[in-house]
Motif scaffolding. Structure first.
Motif, PDB file in Angstrom:
ATOM      1  N   GLU A   1      89.303  29.320   0.004  1.00  0.00           N
ATOM      2  CA  GLU A   1      90.310  30.042  -0.770  1.00  0.00           C
ATOM      3  C   GLU A   1      90.677  31.355  -0.090  1.00  0.00           C
ATOM      4  OE1 GLU A   1      88.633  30.498  -4.596  1.00  0.00           O
ATOM      5  OE2 GLU A   1      88.890  28.390  -5.198  1.00  0.00           O
ATOM      6  N   ALA A   2      89.636  32.048   0.415  1.00  0.00           N
ATOM      7  CA  ALA A   2      89.905  33.315   1.105  1.00  0.00           C
ATOM      8  C   ALA A   2      90.742  33.075   2.360  1.00  0.00           C
ATOM      9  CB  ALA A   2      88.591  34.008   1.464  1.00  0.00           C
ATOM     10  N   ARG A   3      90.391  31.991   3.084  1.00  0.00           N
ATOM     11  CA  ARG A   3      91.184  31.676   4.281  1.00  0.00           C
ATOM     12  C   ARG A   3      92.619  31.341   3.912  1.00  0.00           C
ATOM     13  NH1 ARG A   3      86.929  27.828   7.684  1.00  0.00           N
ATOM     14  NH2 ARG A   3      85.614  29.537   8.469  1.00  0.00           N
ATOM     15  N   GLN A   4      92.769  30.555   2.799  1.00  0.00           N
ATOM     16  CA  GLN A   4      94.121  30.236   2.361  1.00  0.00           C
ATOM     17  C   GLN A   4      94.889  31.497   1.969  1.00  0.00           C
ATOM     18  OE1 GLN A   4      93.719  27.356  -0.737  1.00  0.00           O
ATOM     19  NE2 GLN A   4      93.013  25.711   0.625  1.00  0.00           N
TER      20      GLN A   4
ATOM     21  N   GLY B   1      98.075  32.831   3.653  1.00  0.00           N
ATOM     22  CA  GLY B   1      99.271  33.176   2.895  1.00  0.00           C
ATOM     23  C   GLY B   1      99.714  34.602   3.137  1.00  0.00           C
ATOM     24  N   LEU B   2      98.712  35.512   3.193  1.00  0.00           N
ATOM     25  CA  LEU B   2      99.053  36.910   3.465  1.00  0.00           C
ATOM     26  C   LEU B   2      99.655  37.067   4.850  1.00  0.00           C
ATOM     27  CD1 LEU B   2      95.971  38.731   1.890  1.00  0.00           C
ATOM     28  CD2 LEU B   2      98.305  38.635   0.994  1.00  0.00           C
ATOM     29  N   HIS B   3      99.071  36.328   5.840  1.00  0.00           N
ATOM     30  CA  HIS B   3      99.635  36.385   7.197  1.00  0.00           C
ATOM     31  C   HIS B   3     101.073  35.873   7.188  1.00  0.00           C
ATOM     32  CE1 HIS B   3      96.317  37.864   9.503  1.00  0.00           C
ATOM     33  NE2 HIS B   3      95.489  36.898   9.115  1.00  0.00           N
ATOM     34  N   SER B   4     101.284  34.737   6.467  1.00  0.00           N
ATOM     35  CA  SER B   4     102.645  34.197   6.398  1.00  0.00           C
ATOM     36  C   SER B   4     103.586  35.188   5.716  1.00  0.00           C
ATOM     37  CB  SER B   4     102.636  32.870   5.638  1.00  0.00           C
ATOM     38  OG  SER B   4     101.790  31.929   6.266  1.00  0.00           O
TER      39      SER B   4
ATOM     40  N   GLN C   1     106.698  36.952   7.267  1.00  0.00           N
ATOM     41  CA  GLN C   1     108.009  36.867   6.635  1.00  0.00           C
ATOM     42  C   GLN C   1     108.585  38.256   6.370  1.00  0.00           C
ATOM     43  OE1 GLN C   1     107.968  34.610   3.034  1.00  0.00           O
ATOM     44  NE2 GLN C   1     110.182  34.796   2.677  1.00  0.00           N
ATOM     45  N   ARG C   2     107.711  39.147   5.829  1.00  0.00           N
ATOM     46  CA  ARG C   2     108.187  40.511   5.578  1.00  0.00           C
ATOM     47  C   ARG C   2     108.585  41.199   6.885  1.00  0.00           C
ATOM     48  NH1 ARG C   2     106.413  42.259   0.496  1.00  0.00           N
ATOM     49  NH2 ARG C   2     106.697  40.477  -0.906  1.00  0.00           N
ATOM     50  N   THR C   3     107.793  40.927   7.930  1.00  0.00           N
ATOM     51  CA  THR C   3     108.121  41.530   9.225  1.00  0.00           C
ATOM     52  C   THR C   3     109.472  41.032   9.720  1.00  0.00           C
ATOM     53  OG1 THR C   3     105.762  41.664   9.762  1.00  0.00           O
ATOM     54  CG2 THR C   3     107.330  41.867  11.588  1.00  0.00           C
ATOM     55  N   LYS C   4     109.683  39.693   9.580  1.00  0.00           N
ATOM     56  CA  LYS C   4     110.970  39.152   9.999  1.00  0.00           C
ATOM     57  C   LYS C   4     112.100  39.718   9.141  1.00  0.00           C
ATOM     58  CE  LYS C   4     109.148  34.762  11.744  1.00  0.00           C
ATOM     59  NZ  LYS C   4     109.142  33.276  11.555  1.00  0.00           N
ATOM     60  N   GLU C   5     111.835  39.821   7.816  1.00  0.00           N
ATOM     61  CA  GLU C   5     112.865  40.400   6.951  1.00  0.00           C
ATOM     62  C   GLU C   5     113.146  41.851   7.322  1.00  0.00           C
ATOM     63  OE1 GLU C   5     111.442  39.932   3.011  1.00  0.00           O
ATOM     64  OE2 GLU C   5     111.822  37.769   2.910  1.00  0.00           O
ATOM     65  N   ALA C   6     112.064  42.590   7.649  1.00  0.00           N
ATOM     66  CA  ALA C   6     112.260  43.988   8.058  1.00  0.00           C
ATOM     67  C   ALA C   6     113.057  44.059   9.360  1.00  0.00           C
ATOM     68  CB  ALA C   6     110.906  44.685   8.222  1.00  0.00           C
TER      69      ALA C   6
END
Length: 435
Positions: free
Chosen positions: A180-183, A187-190, A194-199
């Motif tokens: 769960e922590a890895r997931q 998810g946080l990495h994704s 995504q936020r980085t790409k949006e930024a």
């Protein structure tokens, strides 16, 4: 084989079992300390084993080699003596050690080979072998102990099994939490990506918007500059138009005033409106002959009368006059002779003179110094001098006397329709020659 070697070999083969086991243990431990070059080939594969495993697996090979290889035995004895310095030195020097274990002393003596080593081996062989007799009570007691040990072992096994199950359950829980922590981390990495790409996309949009605003700002500034230039040009044009209108009005007014004065002089009107005494005397008056009205266009007198008109503007078709007067001279010489002669005429009459030359006749830049009062114009590219003359006539206010000198009938007819007077080139040439 030497006699000493034979005796040693026979003695080694009759080592008591405890002594032999101790010798093999000591030799196996020393085997791991020797360099690979000093170890016999059959024993090299055991050198990397653990000491206990080395002693167990190499016993069948190590014992015979110790009996036959005197060099290897001495190297082994050196390492054993280094590991057991006090007891080894005592055995090697023949110093008795009563508190020492006879089995240990016999094993060291066998390896070190002092003079009395055989006596140590024989003394170890005389030790009694313990073989206690067991009775039924002892057996029962041992059986009870064994059962108790088995029960305790089973209980311990069960406790350990429970602990293992608990650890397995905990391990499953931990693995699930880890997954769960890895997931969540994935998810946080994704989300971070995504936020980085949006930024980055937002930054690109901001940069694009900033660039667009800057381009629009530059366009607006250019437009403002253009409008300011247009406004300035419009103001300047309006000012020029007002000035031109004022000039045209002033010229027309001066013309009217001078024409009125000339008419008063020509009609001999009295200064006042009252009747003079001489006007009452009867008599016939002479008719006034028309001035220049019936004279031909090349009459010099007509030319002088037209120049005497108030605020007259004399417009001259330059090459039409010069090619008539000086056809064999170069064009630059013709232009200079004409403007020089017109300068003298302007000095005499104080009139406005404009000379128009055809720009198509030019082969390069014009070097011409017209005198004061003589305006010189060359027709622009693609425009003939006749059109420039017509534009000059149209530019004058209605009522101002304009005289055009040209032998070209097309020019003469067109300017007469515009209200100007046409004279031939010969009249100007005759006036210049007379001057």
């Amino acid at each position: 084989m030497t006699e000493a070697g034979t005796a040693a070999s026979s003695a080694a083969t009759t080592l008591p079992e405890p002594v032999r086991q101790r010798v093999l243990t000591l030799a196996a431990h020393a085997l791991g300390q020797l360099p690979a070059t000093d170890i016999p080939a059959p024993l090299r594969r055991f050198a990397s084993f653990a000491p206990a495993k080395r002693a167990k697996l190499s016993a069948s090979v190590l014992g015979p080699i110790l009996e036959t290889d005197e060099h290897f035995r001495r190297l082994t004895a050196f390492e054993v003596r280094r590991e057991h310095p006090e007891l080894g030195d005592a055995v090697a020097d023949g110093v008795p050690v009563p508190a020492a274990d006879p089995i240990e002393v016999a094993a060291l003596a066998y390896l070190l080979r002092p003079d009395d080593w055989e006596q140590h081996v024989a003394a170890a062989a005389q030790l009694p072998v313990e073989n206690p007799r067991t009775d039924e009570g002892t057996v029962n007691r041992l059986a009870d102990q064994l059962d108790q040990a088995r029960t305790e072992t089973r209980q311990v096994r069960e406790r350990l099994r429970e602990q293992v199950n608990e650890l397995k359950a905990e391990n499953v829980t931990l693995r699930r939490k880890l997954n769960e922590a890895r997931q969540r981390i994935t998810g946080l990495h994704s989300e971070v990506e995504q936020r980085t790409k949006e930024a980055e996309t937002a930054d690109e949009r901001v940069d694009a918007a900033r660039a667009e605003v800057e381009r629009e700002l530059r366009r607006l500034r250019a437009r403002i500059t253009e409008l300011e230039a247009v406004e300035h040009a419009a103001r300047r044009t309006a000012g020029q138009e007002r000035e031109l209108a004022s000039t045209r009005t002033r010229l027309l007014l001066d013309t009217l005033l001078e024409a009125a004065g000339g008419l008063r002089r020509e009609l001999a009107l009295p200064p006042g409106g009252e009747l003079r005494p001489a006007d009452t005397v009867a008599g016939s008056e002479p008719d006034a002959a028309p001035v220049g009205r019936t004279a031909p266009e090349d009459d010099p007198a007509l030319f002088d009368e037209l120049l005497a008109l108030p605020q007259v503007h004399l417009i001259i078709d330059g090459y039409n006059v010069t090619k008539t007067a000086w056809p064999n001279s170069p064009l630059h010489s013709q232009r200079q002779r004409l403007v020089t002669a017109l300068g003298a005429l302007v000095a005499q009459r104080r009139i406005e003179v404009t000379v128009v030359f055809d720009g198509a006749e030019l082969s390069g830049p014009v070097q011409l110094n017209p005198p004061r009062g003589v305006r010189v114009r060359f027709s622009p590219a693609g425009v003939i001098a006749d059109d420039v003359i017509r534009q000059l006539v149209r530019a004058e206010p209605p009522g101002r006397p304009v005289v055009v000198v040209s032998t070209d009938r097309g020019v003469a007819d067109s300017i007469i329709k515009l209200g100007a007077r046409a004279l031939s080139a010969t009249s100007l040439i005759a006036r210049i020659a007379r001057a």
